[in-house]
Write an enzyme that holds these catalytic residues in place. Sequence first.
Site, mmCIF file in Angstrom:
data_model
loop_
_atom_site.group_PDB
_atom_site.id
_atom_site.type_symbol
_atom_site.label_atom_id
_atom_site.label_comp_id
_atom_site.label_asym_id
_atom_site.label_seq_id
_atom_site.Cartn_x
_atom_site.Cartn_y
_atom_site.Cartn_z
ATOM 1 N N ILE A 147 8.074 16.628 0.820
ATOM 2 C CA ILE A 147 9.485 15.919 0.714
ATOM 3 C C ILE A 147 9.859 16.145 -0.902
ATOM 4 C CG2 ILE A 147 9.049 14.152 2.452
ATOM 5 C CD1 ILE A 147 7.786 12.255 -0.007
ATOM 6 N N ASP A 180 1.843 -3.638 0.894
ATOM 7 C CA ASP A 180 1.507 -5.024 0.146
ATOM 8 C C ASP A 180 0.613 -4.859 -1.189
ATOM 9 O OD1 ASP A 180 -1.312 -4.188 1.289
ATOM 10 O OD2 ASP A 180 -1.361 -6.040 2.387
ATOM 11 N N GLU A 181 0.035 -3.660 -1.200
ATOM 12 C CA GLU A 181 -0.626 -3.548 -2.557
ATOM 13 C C GLU A 181 0.056 -3.594 -3.683
ATOM 14 O OE1 GLU A 181 -3.953 -0.806 -2.463
ATOM 15 O OE2 GLU A 181 -3.974 -0.827 -0.252
ATOM 16 N N TYR A 224 -2.645 4.347 -6.638
ATOM 17 C CA TYR A 224 -1.913 4.550 -5.266
ATOM 18 C C TYR A 224 -0.574 3.455 -5.324
ATOM 19 C CZ TYR A 224 -0.601 2.951 -0.833
ATOM 20 O OH TYR A 224 -0.205 2.473 0.688
ATOM 21 N N LYS A 274 3.504 3.547 -5.422
ATOM 22 C CA LYS A 274 4.529 3.120 -4.460
ATOM 23 C C LYS A 274 5.352 1.963 -5.010
ATOM 24 C CE LYS A 274 3.801 3.550 -0.336
ATOM 25 N NZ LYS A 274 4.183 4.495 0.739
ATOM 26 N N LYS A 324 -10.209 5.932 5.909
ATOM 27 C CA LYS A 324 -10.103 4.408 5.985
ATOM 28 C C LYS A 324 -11.164 3.776 6.500
ATOM 29 C CE LYS A 324 -6.243 5.116 4.039
ATOM 30 N NZ LYS A 324 -4.792 4.522 4.126
ATOM 31 N N LEU A 325 -11.186 2.136 6.185
ATOM 32 C CA LEU A 325 -12.314 1.588 6.186
ATOM 33 C C LEU A 325 -12.737 1.452 7.850
ATOM 34 C CD1 LEU A 325 -14.709 -0.388 5.411
ATOM 35 C CD2 LEU A 325 -12.962 -2.415 5.471
ATOM 36 N N PRO A 371 -21.389 1.876 3.773
ATOM 37 C CA PRO A 371 -21.395 1.411 2.375
ATOM 38 C C PRO A 371 -20.010 0.495 2.002
ATOM 39 C CG PRO A 371 -20.348 3.686 2.431
ATOM 40 C CD PRO A 371 -20.796 3.065 3.850
ATOM 41 N N ASP A 377 -19.281 -1.235 -7.224
ATOM 42 C CA ASP A 377 -17.529 -1.834 -6.710
ATOM 43 C C ASP A 377 -16.736 -0.673 -7.458
ATOM 44 O OD1 ASP A 377 -15.461 -3.142 -5.656
ATOM 45 O OD2 ASP A 377 -15.725 -4.708 -6.677
ATOM 46 N N ARG A 378 -15.400 -0.432 -6.589
ATOM 47 C CA ARG A 378 -14.614 0.552 -7.308
ATOM 48 C C ARG A 378 -13.802 -0.038 -8.591
ATOM 49 N NH1 ARG A 378 -10.751 0.881 -2.215
ATOM 50 N NH2 ARG A 378 -9.364 -0.877 -2.652
ATOM 51 N N PRO A 379 -13.498 0.801 -9.513
ATOM 52 C CA PRO A 379 -12.445 0.199 -10.462
ATOM 53 C C PRO A 379 -11.341 -0.328 -9.779
ATOM 54 C CG PRO A 379 -13.273 2.475 -10.891
ATOM 55 C CD PRO A 379 -13.634 2.242 -9.375
#
Length: 320
Positions: free
Chosen positions: A59, A131-132, A154, A158, A193-194, A209, A279-281
Site C-alpha cells: 500500500i 483499541d490500543e 505498533y 495506528k 498471536k496469543l 510463556p 514482561d515486555r517493555p
Amino acid sequence: MKNILITGGYGFIGSHFIDICIKSNKYRIINIDSLTTGSSLKNLSYSKSDKYIFYKTNICNKKKIRSIISRYKPFAIINFAAETHVDRSILDPIGFLNTNSKGVSVLADEFRLNLMKRNEKKYKFIQISTDEVYGSTLNRPFKEIDKLNPNSPYSSSKAAAELTLRAFEKTYNFKSIILRPSNNFGPRQYKEKLIPLSLNLLNQGKTIPLYGDGKNKREWYYVRDCVKTIYNILNSKIYNGIYNIGGEKVYSNLSLIMMMGKYFQKNFSKDKFYHFVKDRPGHDFMYKLDLSKIKKTGLLENSKFINNLDKTVKYFIKNA
C-alpha cells in the site's frame, strides 16, 4: 455491481471480510496484499471468480495504488493492511510506521484525488484501527472522545494514521470511518498471536510463556462477528466518524490460558499449561471499550465468547 478495494485481504480479518462480501453477491472485490507476515493465499479461494481480483503490491507503492484506483474506481476502500504484532513492533518500529502510517496516507490521498477527478461525493474510506491507540486502563472503558495515548510502536503507528485521516478531513473535507476493534480471535489467525500461539504449543505438549504475572487483560471479539459489524457499517448511511467495536468480554491472559488448557489436560500434569517470563517493555495492563456509540446504531454484531472460543480451539486442533 459496485467495486470495493480491500487491502490486506489475504490476512486474518481481511479474508473473513472478503468471504462476506463475495457471498453477498453485491460487490466486486479488488484485493491488494503484499503477502508478507500474517497473509496467506490459503485464506481465500476465489481466483476463478469474476467478482474477485487480486494484486500483489504494497500500500506504500503510490504509483501502483494510483493505477488500481484509476482502473476500478471503487466506491469504498476498507484498509485491513497493517503490521500488527506489538512484540515485532518493538524490534522493528520503522517498518510498522512505514506500513501503518505512510501506507494509509498513500491510500487516502490517491483515493481523494481520484474522487475529485470523477466528482464523486458518495464514497467510504474505512480504516481498521485498534483499541490500543487509547493506551492502558485500570478499569474505566474507553470512549471514542478519549485522547490517544499509545504505548508501543505498533499502537503509535495506528494512532498516527488516525491523525492523518483527521487532518485530511479538516484540510480536504475527505471523510473517513475509523473503527477501533478489540482483540480479534478465530480461524486463520497468524501463529504469533496469543490464542493460536498458545493452542499450537498446547497441541505439542509444550507450556505457554506468559508475560509478567499473566494478569494483563484484553477484551476479545470473534473475527466473524467483527467483520459482520464492519460489513453492516459499509452498508449503512454512516460516512464518517470513529466507532469502538468489540465483544465486551474481558479476560486476563492467565484466565484465557486456563480456559484453553482444559482441552489439553491429558498432555500435562497438575494442569500446568504455562510458565511466566519477563514482561515486555510498555506492556499495557488492560484494554476495555465503551460500546454505547456503536450500539445506538444497531450495527454491532453480538458475540458469544465461550462458544466462539470452543470453535476456535477445535479449528486449530484440526488444522495443527
